[in-house]
Scaffold this active site. Sequence first.
Site, short mmCIF file in Angstrom:
data_model
loop_
_atom_site.label_atom_id
_atom_site.label_comp_id
_atom_site.label_asym_id
_atom_site.label_seq_id
_atom_site.Cartn_x
_atom_site.Cartn_y
_atom_site.Cartn_z
N GLY A 46 0.91 -1.05 0.00
CA GLY A 46 0.03 -0.10 0.08
C GLY A 46 0.69 1.29 -0.05
O GLY A 46 0.62 2.19 -0.65
N LEU A 76 -5.85 -5.01 -4.19
CA LEU A 76 -5.95 -3.93 -5.17
C LEU A 76 -6.88 -2.65 -4.94
O LEU A 76 -6.69 -1.70 -5.59
CB LEU A 76 -6.58 -4.67 -6.50
CG LEU A 76 -5.78 -5.92 -6.98
CD1 LEU A 76 -6.92 -6.54 -8.35
CD2 LEU A 76 -4.47 -5.67 -7.44
N LYS A 91 4.60 -9.84 -6.30
CA LYS A 91 4.60 -8.29 -6.31
C LYS A 91 5.65 -7.64 -6.87
O LYS A 91 5.76 -6.66 -7.58
CB LYS A 91 4.37 -7.81 -4.82
CG LYS A 91 3.11 -8.17 -4.22
CD LYS A 91 2.73 -7.35 -3.10
CE LYS A 91 1.35 -7.67 -2.49
NZ LYS A 91 1.07 -7.03 -1.20
N ASP A 135 4.20 -3.40 7.20
CA ASP A 135 2.91 -3.48 7.75
C ASP A 135 2.73 -3.91 9.31
O ASP A 135 1.78 -4.30 9.59
CB ASP A 135 1.80 -3.76 6.72
CG ASP A 135 2.32 -5.56 6.54
OD1 ASP A 135 3.35 -5.95 6.98
OD2 ASP A 135 1.48 -6.09 5.83
N CYS A 193 -3.85 -4.11 9.56
CA CYS A 193 -4.74 -3.72 8.20
C CYS A 193 -5.98 -4.55 7.98
O CYS A 193 -6.78 -4.49 7.74
CB CYS A 193 -4.20 -3.00 7.40
SG CYS A 193 -3.50 -1.23 7.66
N CYS A 341 -12.47 -15.49 14.59
CA CYS A 341 -12.55 -14.19 14.07
C CYS A 341 -12.13 -14.16 12.51
O CYS A 341 -12.61 -15.49 11.83
CB CYS A 341 -11.53 -13.20 14.58
SG CYS A 341 -9.73 -13.76 14.28
#
Length: 383
Positions: A46, A76, A91, A135, A193, A341
């Site tokens: 990101g 995306l 990536k 991240d 995230c 979860c």
Amino acid sequence: MTTAALPELSPAELRRYSRHLILPDVAIGGQRRLKAARVLLVGAGGLGSPAALYLAAAGVGTLGLVDFDVVDASNLQRQIMHGTRDIGRSKLASARDRLADINPHVRLESHETRLTAANALEIIAGYDLVVDGTDNFATRYLTNDACVILGKPNVYASIFRFEGQASVFATSDGPCYRCLFREPPPPGLVPSCAEGGVLGVLPGLLGTIQATEAIKVILGAGDALIGRLLLVDALGARFRTVTVRRDPACPACGTGEIRELIDYDQFCGTGVGDTTADLPQITATELAARLRRGDDIDLIDVREAHELDIARLDGARLIPLAQLPTALHTIDSARDVVVFCKSGSRSAAAASHLRSVGYRRVWNLRGGITAWSNEVDPDVATY
Ligand SMILES: [Zn+2]
């Protein structure tokens, strides 16, 4: 580097960078400085996407990229370096194609690996400056410490939901990430995230700020975010900066206590030795078999109510993680309890809490509802 030692610009480069060349703060000298620069991007996700796109377009001569991940459809919404046709590709392969198309004058160096304490110093040593687009806390502390040890500026940003922050750490006179955050938060306290969500535009804003700061540091132009933390509140449309001072007691840049890299997974409680590692777990396949047998199981979904609209498990009841401590009277300690979860980390915190208050028959569904979709019922949506 003296101006004479800087690489010359070809006629094609002069044309391409004309809007820079007429800027007094860049001009030909600055553009040659950009061409000479070697910038390492840690993460092609990101934050790394907009940072890499703009640094390539701006004419940074060499871009190194560290990533080991594969493009997934759920990337995306924010990772604009990758496209729909790249789903399933690495990536780095996707990034190379896109960046080479934006600017064929840029040399791209791929490091298709996870940045670790074993390779970070060697990889980062080959660059002038690092853009931290990681991240997770373990890689963030690793990147910071390696930059401090090597004396490389670390252009930092992080994002969560609608908020982000950015700074420039580990310069010769400024503070480092550990001056700001000496210790990582307890594992599980700050959701990722993937668990907490993020507005897709937000890494675009922060990654673009990282590219801006990297270019300023290379040019020596303006006032970089050294000794300042930029706080971005996208919902409130507010940007503000707070002062960050170098801490003389900082173990990285102050006392020099950290002279070599440590085990960052252990430091952040995220790897082996994790407090949740000894929790009893059940796989989705095992749970499905037990439910088919008719075993009496209290199946508790600790996600948020709005996540039920995306995917749910039959027979489960909802107790969002934050409400668990006040809902204990509804949970019978004589029954078997399985908590789940989205991917297993919030439910690990739930299982850990239940065990700490005396529940013994508690299992965490490994991999969460995502694992259930993959192993048991593909009709349950993944997100
Ligand atoms: Zn420090």
